[in-house]
Design a protein around this motif. Structure first.
Motif, PDB file in Angstrom:
ATOM      1  N   ASP A   1       0.762  -1.227   0.054  1.00  0.00           N
ATOM      2  CA  ASP A   1      -0.001  -0.041   0.072  1.00  0.00           C
ATOM      3  C   ASP A   1       0.972   1.114  -0.094  1.00  0.00           C
ATOM      4  OD1 ASP A   1      -2.484  -1.393  -0.082  1.00  0.00           O
ATOM      5  OD2 ASP A   1      -2.475  -1.626   2.162  1.00  0.00           O
TER       6      ASP A   1
ATOM      7  N   ASN B   1      -2.013   7.503  -0.096  1.00  0.00           N
ATOM      8  CA  ASN B   1      -2.989   8.130  -1.134  1.00  0.00           C
ATOM      9  C   ASN B   1      -2.781   9.792  -1.316  1.00  0.00           C
ATOM     10  OD1 ASN B   1      -4.682   8.328  -3.224  1.00  0.00           O
ATOM     11  ND2 ASN B   1      -6.784   7.635  -1.778  1.00  0.00           N
TER      12      ASN B   1
ATOM     13  N   ARG C   1       0.603   8.748  -6.342  1.00  0.00           N
ATOM     14  CA  ARG C   1      -0.435   8.322  -7.510  1.00  0.00           C
ATOM     15  C   ARG C   1       0.169   8.293  -8.933  1.00  0.00           C
ATOM     16  NH1 ARG C   1      -4.599  10.796  -4.370  1.00  0.00           N
ATOM     17  NH2 ARG C   1      -4.767  12.372  -5.870  1.00  0.00           N
TER      18      ARG C   1
ATOM     19  N   LEU D   1      -9.460   3.852  -7.550  1.00  0.00           N
ATOM     20  CA  LEU D   1      -9.539   3.574  -6.486  1.00  0.00           C
ATOM     21  C   LEU D   1     -11.274   3.549  -5.654  1.00  0.00           C
ATOM     22  CD1 LEU D   1      -6.495   5.406  -5.277  1.00  0.00           C
ATOM     23  CD2 LEU D   1      -6.693   3.253  -5.595  1.00  0.00           C
TER      24      LEU D   1
ATOM     25  N   GLU E   1      -9.542   3.453  -0.258  1.00  0.00           N
ATOM     26  CA  GLU E   1      -8.605   2.518  -0.714  1.00  0.00           C
ATOM     27  C   GLU E   1      -7.143   3.102  -1.035  1.00  0.00           C
ATOM     28  OE1 GLU E   1      -8.093  -1.139  -3.615  1.00  0.00           O
ATOM     29  OE2 GLU E   1      -9.616   0.522  -4.224  1.00  0.00           O
ATOM     30  N   SER E   2      -6.108   2.436  -0.794  1.00  0.00           N
ATOM     31  CA  SER E   2      -4.800   3.039  -0.847  1.00  0.00           C
ATOM     32  C   SER E   2      -4.354   2.626  -2.266  1.00  0.00           C
ATOM     33  CB  SER E   2      -3.940   2.438   0.211  1.00  0.00           C
ATOM     34  OG  SER E   2      -4.127   3.122   1.229  1.00  0.00           O
TER      35      SER E   2
ATOM     36  N   LYS F   1      -1.666   1.285  -4.861  1.00  0.00           N
ATOM     37  CA  LYS F   1      -0.689  -0.083  -4.624  1.00  0.00           C
ATOM     38  C   LYS F   1       0.582   0.080  -5.504  1.00  0.00           C
ATOM     39  CE  LYS F   1      -4.008  -3.293  -2.722  1.00  0.00           C
ATOM     40  NZ  LYS F   1      -3.459  -3.253  -1.402  1.00  0.00           N
TER      41      LYS F   1
END
Length: 283
Positions: free
Chosen positions: A122, A125, A130, A140, A144-145, A147
């Motif tokens: 992870d 965010n 990104r 996402l 949610e993070s 990956k």
């Protein structure tokens, strides 16, 4: 190993400092926290708050309770430091250790026991992560993070990470494993290594890469791997020819290795069937 690491780091700070400064003319004037201070501050970080870490560092260096720099100023100075100085130090120290101190290293029948494995991780965010790892925000789910994928080559008997890399999830484990092999070959003599892989890794391309490096290797296979070849085995331990047909070579991305398959047609590899012991359930 630690002594060698610190000596190499000291030489890099003294002789190649400009290589690891991300913005020109930074760390050129006298400052309360020099380039060397920032490097050693990061190395000595114990996971405390920034203020406490700064206080500990300068107390240890000068024996003074005064904190000469704010956490905002420290964050700014850290942003000018290229993290590759630590990667370079690690690589140079390991190369020196494996080439000059091999008598201190544990082995198995004169071979280093290495392993490669990968895993998703992870990421924070944030926009910068990104963008770096090619994650689209719309992909996402809520909370949610994003990956990334990591891949690491380790010396399991000596507890050294020889090479590691982090990449977008779009890059597969096989590609990263090849990168690990290529980079680590500059640090350690892979002719003296046995590299172990889990069941997700068997592939013609990796076999060819390892044979190219003259390294020994062990891959754990799935039951569905090489069914045709295993059907003709008379014992549980045999060498067999793995035909390099179109199905097994079409996914090879390395053009040089792909051309090689046209010459050799097959690989003579040893397959060992190991029967696992079934544990009895306790009632």
């Amino acid at each position: 190993m630690l002594k060698s690491y610190l000596t190499i780091l000291k030489n890099l700070i003294k002789n190649e400092r400009e290589t690891f400064v991300l913005e020109k003319n930074k760390f050129t004037r006298n400052h309360k926290m020099s380039f060397e201070d920032v490097v050693y501050y990061i190395l000595g970080n114990k996971g405390k708050t920034i203020v406490l870490e700064i206080e500990d560092y300068f107390n240890e260096k000068f024996g003074d309770d005064e904190i000469p720099i704010s956490k905002q100023a420290l964050s700014e100075r850290r942003s000018f430091l290229d993290w590759k100085i630590f990667k370079r130090t690690d690589t140079d120290a390991l190369t020196d250790f494996y080439s000059t101190k091999s008598d201190y290293l544990e082995d198995f029948k004169e071979y280093y026991v290495l392993t490669i494995d990968g895993s998703p991780v992870d990421l924070p965010n944030a926009k910068i992560t990104r963008e770096e790892f090619g994650v689209q925000l719309r992909a996402l789910k809520e909370a949610e993070s994003p990956k990334a994928r990591i891949s690491t080559l380790c010396d399991v008997k000596n507890d050294f990470i020889i090479d590691s890399t982090i990449s977008p999830m779009s890059i597969g484990e096989h590609t990263l494993a090849q990168e690990n092999i290529e980079k680590s070959s500059k640090t350690i003599d892979l002719k003296k290594a046995i590299i172990i892989f889990d069941r997700l890794y068997p592939s013609t391309e990796l076999y060819l890469k390892l044979i190219e490096k003259e390294s020994k290797f062990i891959f754990r296979l799935k039951k569905t791997d090489y069914i045709h070849e295993k059907k003709y085995m008379k014992t549980d331990d045999e060498y067999t020819d793995i035909k390099l047909n179109a199905t097994r070579t079409q996914s090879i991305k390395n053009n040089q290795l792909k051309e090689k398959t046209k010459e050799i047609k097959s690989l003579n590899l040893r397959i060992v069937n190991v029967k696992q012991k079934q544990e009895k359930l306790k009632h």
